[in-house]
Design a protein around this motif. Sequence first.
Motif, PDB file in Angstrom:
ATOM      1  N   ALA A   1     107.962  68.492   5.747  1.00  0.00           N
ATOM      2  CA  ALA A   1     106.510  69.230   6.094  1.00  0.00           C
ATOM      3  C   ALA A   1     105.776  68.811   4.787  1.00  0.00           C
TER       4      ALA A   1
ATOM      5  N   ARG B   1     104.825  65.140   5.704  1.00  0.00           N
ATOM      6  CA  ARG B   1     103.810  65.059   7.068  1.00  0.00           C
ATOM      7  C   ARG B   1     102.376  65.437   6.730  1.00  0.00           C
ATOM      8  N   ASP B   2     102.510  66.353   5.776  1.00  0.00           N
ATOM      9  CA  ASP B   2     101.294  67.092   5.148  1.00  0.00           C
ATOM     10  C   ASP B   2     100.371  65.880   4.341  1.00  0.00           C
TER      11      ASP B   2
ATOM     12  N   GLY C   1      99.171  63.329   6.891  1.00  0.00           N
ATOM     13  CA  GLY C   1      98.036  63.909   7.586  1.00  0.00           C
ATOM     14  C   GLY C   1      96.746  64.066   6.804  1.00  0.00           C
ATOM     15  N   ARG C   2      96.898  63.796   5.475  1.00  0.00           N
ATOM     16  CA  ARG C   2      95.914  63.642   4.636  1.00  0.00           C
ATOM     17  C   ARG C   2      95.339  62.440   4.341  1.00  0.00           C
TER      18      ARG C   2
ATOM     19  N   ALA D   1     104.001  70.625  -3.945  1.00  0.00           N
ATOM     20  CA  ALA D   1     104.416  71.666  -3.111  1.00  0.00           C
ATOM     21  C   ALA D   1     105.252  72.603  -3.800  1.00  0.00           C
TER      22      ALA D   1
END
Length: 142
Positions: A44, A47-48, A51-52, A32
């Motif tokens: 963020a 958490r991404d 989430g993946r 990122a």
Amino acid sequence: MKAREGGRVVTKACVLAVGVNAAGRREVLGLAVGPAETEKFWSAFLRDLVGRGLSGVQLAISDAHQGLKQAVGAGPRRELAALPGALHARCAAPMSSAATRSMVVAAIRTAFAQQGQARGARTQWPDTADSLRPRFAQASPR
């Protein structure tokens, strides 16, 4: 890193997450780019990853970035942790010489080169960590 944004050159944070899978192999988990390595940015990003499908994180190792440490959940606001249950440890590599790094790597490998692999590593790791802790207290998981 430097990036061109809106016709000017600005400094950006570029972060890379690398993990070790159940088979002991390293995998790139994500990359990122953001304005700075703040808790908000790291949260963020983590958490991404979750989430993946990222799960089972037990330990996050990094340099001394407070933003990451807080996002992992090692800061005062543990209820906001992006990786609940994970510990944070400071990487010992930047704090040591090449000879010391070799010794640390050799000691850590003893924990992960056990018969019965996962069970043996869990048994050996506390002894290995205890032997390194006096010399590298700042790298100890918190």
